[in-house]
Design a protein around this motif. Structure first.
Motif, PDB file in Angstrom:
ATOM      1  N   MET A   1       2.447  -5.950  -7.571  1.00 17.12           N
ATOM      2  CA  MET A   1       3.505  -6.946  -7.389  1.00 17.12           C
ATOM      3  C   MET A   1       3.547  -7.393  -5.930  1.00 17.12           C
ATOM      4  SD  MET A   1       7.615  -6.467  -7.981  1.00 17.12           S
ATOM      5  CE  MET A   1       8.731  -7.760  -7.475  1.00 17.12           C
ATOM      6  N   THR A   2       3.548  -8.695  -5.670  1.00 14.14           N
ATOM      7  CA  THR A   2       3.579  -9.202  -4.304  1.00 14.14           C
ATOM      8  C   THR A   2       5.016  -9.310  -3.830  1.00 14.14           C
ATOM      9  OG1 THR A   2       3.591 -11.470  -5.151  1.00 14.14           O
ATOM     10  CG2 THR A   2       1.447 -10.503  -4.634  1.00 14.14           C
ATOM     11  N   ALA A   3       5.173  -9.326  -2.519  1.00 10.41           N
ATOM     12  CA  ALA A   3       6.513  -9.390  -1.947  1.00 10.41           C
ATOM     13  C   ALA A   3       7.182 -10.718  -2.256  1.00 10.41           C
ATOM     14  CB  ALA A   3       6.441  -9.176  -0.426  1.00 10.41           C
ATOM     15  N   ALA A   4       8.464 -10.689  -2.520  1.00 10.10           N
ATOM     16  CA  ALA A   4       9.207 -11.900  -2.828  1.00 10.10           C
ATOM     17  C   ALA A   4       9.322 -12.771  -1.584  1.00 10.10           C
ATOM     18  CB  ALA A   4      10.585 -11.528  -3.350  1.00 10.10           C
ATOM     19  N   PRO A   5       9.434 -14.106  -1.762  1.00 11.48           N
ATOM     20  CA  PRO A   5       9.593 -14.997  -0.605  1.00 11.48           C
ATOM     21  C   PRO A   5      10.811 -14.591   0.221  1.00 11.48           C
ATOM     22  CG  PRO A   5       9.181 -16.261  -2.618  1.00 11.48           C
ATOM     23  CD  PRO A   5       9.389 -14.839  -3.047  1.00 11.48           C
ATOM     24  N   GLY A   6      10.650 -14.548   1.541  1.00 12.14           N
ATOM     25  CA  GLY A   6      11.733 -14.164   2.428  1.00 12.14           C
ATOM     26  C   GLY A   6      11.899 -12.673   2.607  1.00 12.14           C
ATOM     27  N   LEU A   7      11.258 -11.880   1.747  1.00 16.30           N
ATOM     28  CA  LEU A   7      11.422 -10.430   1.837  1.00 16.30           C
ATOM     29  C   LEU A   7      10.758  -9.868   3.087  1.00 16.30           C
ATOM     30  CD1 LEU A   7      12.545  -7.940   0.493  1.00 16.30           C
ATOM     31  CD2 LEU A   7      10.449  -7.768  -0.860  1.00 16.30           C
ATOM     32  N   THR A   8       9.629 -10.471   3.488  1.00 12.29           N
ATOM     33  CA  THR A   8       8.939 -10.005   4.698  1.00 12.29           C
ATOM     34  C   THR A   8       9.833 -10.165   5.928  1.00 12.29           C
ATOM     35  OG1 THR A   8       6.803 -10.602   3.741  1.00 12.29           O
ATOM     36  CG2 THR A   8       6.893 -10.271   6.124  1.00 12.29           C
ATOM     37  N   GLY A   9      10.496 -11.327   6.027  1.00 12.32           N
ATOM     38  CA  GLY A   9      11.403 -11.541   7.146  1.00 12.32           C
ATOM     39  C   GLY A   9      12.587 -10.598   7.118  1.00 12.32           C
ATOM     40  N   ARG A  10      13.113 -10.328   5.911  1.00 11.22           N
ATOM     41  CA  ARG A  10      14.230  -9.401   5.787  1.00 11.22           C
ATOM     42  C   ARG A  10      13.805  -7.999   6.232  1.00 11.22           C
ATOM     43  NH1 ARG A  10      18.790  -9.251   2.431  1.00 11.22           N
ATOM     44  NH2 ARG A  10      18.676 -11.516   2.679  1.00 11.22           N
ATOM     45  N   LEU A  11      12.612  -7.582   5.843  1.00  9.63           N
ATOM     46  CA  LEU A  11      12.122  -6.263   6.250  1.00  9.63           C
ATOM     47  C   LEU A  11      11.954  -6.194   7.767  1.00  9.63           C
ATOM     48  CD1 LEU A  11      11.040  -3.462   5.545  1.00  9.63           C
ATOM     49  CD2 LEU A  11       8.776  -4.489   5.238  1.00  9.63           C
ATOM     50  N   ALA A  12      11.439  -7.276   8.374  1.00 12.43           N
ATOM     51  CA  ALA A  12      11.262  -7.291   9.830  1.00 12.43           C
ATOM     52  C   ALA A  12      12.620  -7.180  10.539  1.00 12.43           C
ATOM     53  CB  ALA A  12      10.541  -8.563  10.256  1.00 12.43           C
ATOM     54  N   GLU A  13      13.647  -7.886  10.037  1.00 10.19           N
ATOM     55  CA  GLU A  13      14.990  -7.785  10.612  1.00 10.19           C
ATOM     56  C   GLU A  13      15.531  -6.365  10.469  1.00 10.19           C
ATOM     57  OE1 GLU A  13      17.499 -10.611   8.759  1.00 10.19           O
ATOM     58  OE2 GLU A  13      16.364 -12.362   9.438  1.00 10.19           O
ATOM     59  N   PHE A  14      15.293  -5.764   9.317  1.00 11.35           N
ATOM     60  CA  PHE A  14      15.746  -4.405   9.054  1.00 11.35           C
ATOM     61  C   PHE A  14      15.125  -3.421  10.041  1.00 11.35           C
ATOM     62  CE2 PHE A  14      15.053  -0.515   6.261  1.00 11.35           C
ATOM     63  CZ  PHE A  14      16.328  -0.011   6.465  1.00 11.35           C
ATOM     64  N   VAL A  15      13.829  -3.562  10.274  1.00  9.29           N
ATOM     65  CA  VAL A  15      13.139  -2.664  11.201  1.00  9.29           C
ATOM     66  C   VAL A  15      13.649  -2.869  12.627  1.00  9.29           C
ATOM     67  CG1 VAL A  15      10.898  -2.097  12.226  1.00  9.29           C
ATOM     68  CG2 VAL A  15      11.092  -2.442   9.758  1.00  9.29           C
ATOM     69  N   ARG A  16      13.912  -4.116  13.008  1.00 10.57           N
ATOM     70  CA  ARG A  16      14.460  -4.365  14.344  1.00 10.57           C
ATOM     71  C   ARG A  16      15.826  -3.700  14.505  1.00 10.57           C
ATOM     72  NH1 ARG A  16      12.142  -9.621  13.881  1.00 10.57           N
ATOM     73  NH2 ARG A  16      14.119 -10.475  13.108  1.00 10.57           N
ATOM     74  N   ALA A  36       5.065  -0.055   0.598  1.00 14.39           N
ATOM     75  CA  ALA A  36       5.954   0.616  -0.351  1.00 14.39           C
ATOM     76  C   ALA A  36       6.737  -0.400  -1.178  1.00 14.39           C
ATOM     77  CB  ALA A  36       6.905   1.547   0.393  1.00 14.39           C
ATOM     78  N   LEU A  37       7.221  -1.474  -0.517  1.00 11.45           N
ATOM     79  CA  LEU A  37       7.944  -2.517  -1.249  1.00 11.45           C
ATOM     80  C   LEU A  37       7.054  -3.187  -2.287  1.00 11.45           C
ATOM     81  CD1 LEU A  37      10.149  -4.386   1.400  1.00 11.45           C
ATOM     82  CD2 LEU A  37      10.905  -3.008  -0.523  1.00 11.45           C
ATOM     83  N   GLU A  38       5.801  -3.409  -1.920  1.00 14.54           N
ATOM     84  CA  GLU A  38       4.881  -4.072  -2.849  1.00 14.54           C
ATOM     85  C   GLU A  38       4.630  -3.212  -4.077  1.00 14.54           C
ATOM     86  OE1 GLU A  38       0.525  -6.314  -2.791  1.00 14.54           O
ATOM     87  OE2 GLU A  38       1.303  -5.345  -1.000  1.00 14.54           O
ATOM     88  N   VAL A  39       4.559  -1.898  -3.893  1.00  9.53           N
ATOM     89  CA  VAL A  39       4.313  -0.989  -5.015  1.00  9.53           C
ATOM     90  C   VAL A  39       5.568  -0.785  -5.852  1.00  9.53           C
ATOM     91  CG1 VAL A  39       3.699   1.377  -5.633  1.00  9.53           C
ATOM     92  CG2 VAL A  39       2.412   0.180  -3.850  1.00  9.53           C
ATOM     93  N   LEU A  40       6.720  -0.602  -5.190  1.00 13.91           N
ATOM     94  CA  LEU A  40       7.946  -0.239  -5.897  1.00 13.91           C
ATOM     95  C   LEU A  40       8.651  -1.420  -6.537  1.00 13.91           C
ATOM     96  CD1 LEU A  40       9.436   2.275  -3.289  1.00 13.91           C
ATOM     97  CD2 LEU A  40       8.228   2.825  -5.405  1.00 13.91           C
ATOM     98  N   GLY A  41       8.476  -2.615  -5.945  1.00 10.19           N
ATOM     99  CA  GLY A  41       9.222  -3.750  -6.451  1.00 10.19           C
ATOM    100  C   GLY A  41      10.681  -3.661  -6.059  1.00 10.19           C
ATOM    101  N   LEU A  42      11.514  -4.502  -6.662  1.00  7.82           N
ATOM    102  CA  LEU A  42      12.921  -4.575  -6.298  1.00  7.82           C
ATOM    103  C   LEU A  42      13.852  -4.263  -7.459  1.00  7.82           C
ATOM    104  CD1 LEU A  42      12.808  -7.845  -4.144  1.00  7.82           C
ATOM    105  CD2 LEU A  42      12.758  -5.497  -3.326  1.00  7.82           C
ATOM    106  N   ASP A  43      13.321  -3.775  -8.564  1.00  5.97           N
ATOM    107  CA  ASP A  43      14.161  -3.548  -9.738  1.00  5.97           C
ATOM    108  C   ASP A  43      15.134  -2.391  -9.552  1.00  5.97           C
ATOM    109  OD1 ASP A  43      12.883  -5.626 -11.009  1.00  5.97           O
ATOM    110  OD2 ASP A  43      11.361  -4.337 -11.922  1.00  5.97           O
ATOM    111  N   ASP A  44      14.682  -1.330  -8.910  1.00  3.96           N
ATOM    112  CA  ASP A  44      15.510  -0.135  -8.721  1.00  3.96           C
ATOM    113  C   ASP A  44      15.848  -0.013  -7.233  1.00  3.96           C
ATOM    114  OD1 ASP A  44      16.591   2.413  -8.426  1.00  3.96           O
ATOM    115  OD2 ASP A  44      15.362   3.257 -10.033  1.00  3.96           O
ATOM    116  N   ARG A  45      17.104  -0.330  -6.862  1.00  2.87           N
ATOM    117  CA  ARG A  45      17.494  -0.363  -5.455  1.00  2.87           C
ATOM    118  C   ARG A  45      17.401   1.014  -4.811  1.00  2.87           C
ATOM    119  NH1 ARG A  45      22.682   0.015  -2.920  1.00  2.87           N
ATOM    120  NH2 ARG A  45      22.701  -1.054  -0.885  1.00  2.87           N
ATOM    121  N   GLU A  46      17.826   2.059  -5.513  1.00  2.00           N
ATOM    122  CA  GLU A  46      17.779   3.406  -4.937  1.00  2.00           C
ATOM    123  C   GLU A  46      16.346   3.879  -4.747  1.00  2.00           C
ATOM    124  OE1 GLU A  46      20.303   5.010  -3.579  1.00  2.00           O
ATOM    125  OE2 GLU A  46      21.354   3.148  -4.043  1.00  2.00           O
ATOM    126  N   LEU A  47      15.452   3.450  -5.627  1.00  2.00           N
ATOM    127  CA  LEU A  47      14.043   3.790  -5.448  1.00  2.00           C
ATOM    128  C   LEU A  47      13.483   3.088  -4.215  1.00  2.00           C
ATOM    129  CD1 LEU A  47      11.746   5.409  -6.749  1.00  2.00           C
ATOM    130  CD2 LEU A  47      11.132   3.357  -8.041  1.00  2.00           C
TER     131      LEU A  47
END
Length: 457
Positions: A1-16, A36-47
């Motif tokens: 599963m590929t990263a959703a649009p905008g998710l890369t930027g959100r992850l970069a903000e999170f890391v900052r 990890a995001l690409e493998v896990l997807g976004l269906d399970d937030r706690e995962l």
């Protein structure tokens, strides 16, 4: 599963945001988190939470900060909470009744919904979504008072069971844990709603509590100081390793010409591997002179316990405490005798450190030390003075500091106040700093760096 649009930027903000809070997430960890995001997807937030934590969190004490930032950048929802119940509470009293029932049942889903509703009903202030508005967890909890529901919840649980005296006590403790968990849910929800109004970066910077090792000693709560004390042993092992490595490097002396020439026979007379004479310096001695008054006591107690945990690195450690009088407290800090929770209270009650009103008197305390224990300071002794250097208007007794400096190998002063406050009010820090090295030491992170750099090897 590929990263959703905008998710890369959100992850970069999170890391900052994590870096700003002292979590050293570099490019490698960020790449691992993206994978990890690409493998896990976004269906399970706690995962997703656990996957990102595995990639970005590297040491103890960081998980609380990580979770708070994760709830901001990857929230469970947007806007006002959607309630599953048909007749949601409409005012404070109905909300308290519903909360008591959810606490009695231990219904996590209901508690999550009630936390969102509580913030929406009781936590809004200012102009709502305008520039002066927002949501406050403190205001919500102050109006809701969930801690006053313990008796009501206990009565409901008794009606369902009829526990004996022993299980009744355990039940009361469990209710307190549930109430504290609900308070945490309210704080998380208030941060989420405030971030929607004021921006995630601003809330992440100001509303996320720092990790325990970055909390100022003078501002730390009792809970934070207790958490710091739990880090003493892991921190001491880390610092002991660094001190041992420094000692190993400093034991290398001058080149041993005879051994170097003997080694060069195997390489045709070319000295490719020089041999050195290893010095065997004796282990140094440490003396701690600690201000035990007021909020400075938490800093002094933590430092005493940390240095005592490093006792194997030194030949002798002696500890002296003072408020307006000085006494030796080494026996109270010794391994096996020290109770971290009650150490400060024991020193104040068992040692003669308070004579008059309990306010710091550096001049008298330093004078007593030089009068009674100056012989303990010798050419192998390093002295650490711990305190804010606030004399309450008294004589700073600079001559006593000169006497200690003249006999000691090193003298360092660790001051838990900000450098910008030195010399303000009744602070005699500039005068002391002219005589000995004074270092700003406001939190455990700075203390660890200073201990590694300053303590002799």
């Amino acid at each position: 599963m590929t990263a959703a649009p905008g998710l890369t930027g959100r992850l970069a903000e999170f890391v900052r945001a994590l870096r700003a809070q002292g979590i050293p997430a570099g490019p490698g960890e960020t790449a691992d988190a993206a994978a990890a995001l690409e493998v896990l997807g976004l269906d399970d937030r706690e995962l997703v939470r656990e996957g990102l934590a595995a990639a970005l969190v590297r040491r103890g004490g960081q998980r609380t900060v990580f979770d708070a930032a994760f709830d901001l950048y990857f929230p469970a929802g947007v806007g006002a909470p959607e309630l599953a119940r048909e007749n949601p509470p409409q005012d404070r009293e109905e909300l308290r009744e519903a909360l008591a029932a959810a606490l009695a049942e231990g219904d996590d889903q209901a508690l999550d919904q009630l936390a969102g509703l509580a913030v929406d009903l009781l936590g809004q202030y200012g102009v709502g979504t305008g520039p002066g508005g927002g949501y406050s967890a403190h205001q919500t909890l102050d109006r809701l008072q969930p801690q006053t529901l313990i008796a009501q919840v206990l009565a409901a649980m008794r009606a369902a069971g009829a526990p004996d005296e022993f299980t009744d006590r355990l039940t009361r403790d469990e209710i307190r844990r549930r109430v504290e968990g609900f308070r945490g849910r309210v704080r998380t929800e208030a941060r989420r709603r405030a971030a929607e109004v004021r921006g995630r970066e601003r809330i992440a910077k100001h509303a996320i509590a720092p990790a325990a090792d970055r909390v100022d000693f003078l501002l730390a709560s009792r809970t934070q100081l207790a958490e710091l004390r739990r880090t003493i042993q892991p921190l001491s092992r880390k610092l002991a390793t660094k001190l041992a490595a420094r000692r190993k490097r400093t034991t290398r002396g001058q080149i041993d010409l005879r051994r170097t020439l003997r080694r060069s026979l195997s390489t045709g007379g070319v000295p490719l591997r020089p041999a050195y004479r290893n010095r065997r310096p004796g282990r140094p001695e440490i003396i701690l002179l600690c201000d035990l008054s007021g909020s400075v006591a938490g800093f002094a107690n933590f430092t005493m316990l940390l240095v005592q945990a490093l006792r194997d690195q030194f030949s002798k450690i002696r500890v002296f405490g003072f408020v307006d009088s000085t006494d030796e407290v080494t026996h109270l800090v010794d391994t096996g005798a020290a109770d971290p929770e009650q150490l400060g209270a024991r020193m104040l009650s068992e040692a003669a450190v308070v004579r008059w009103d309990g306010h710091s008197d550096y001049g008298r305390a330093l004078g007593q030390f030089t009068s009674h224990w100056l012989d303990a300071v010798g050419p192998r002794t390093s002295v650490l003075i711990l305190g804010d250097a606030r004399t309450n208007g008294g004589d700073p007794n600079l001559e006593a500091v000169r006497a200690i400096r003249s006999r000691a190998r090193h003298v360092h002063w660790l001051n838990p106040e900000r450098r910008s406050l030195w010399g303000t009010g009744d602070s005699a820090a500039p005068g002391y700093a002219d005589l000995v090295e004074m270092h700003e030491c406001r939190n455990a992170q700075q203390l660890g760096v200073l201990v590694t750099r300053l303590l002799p090897t």
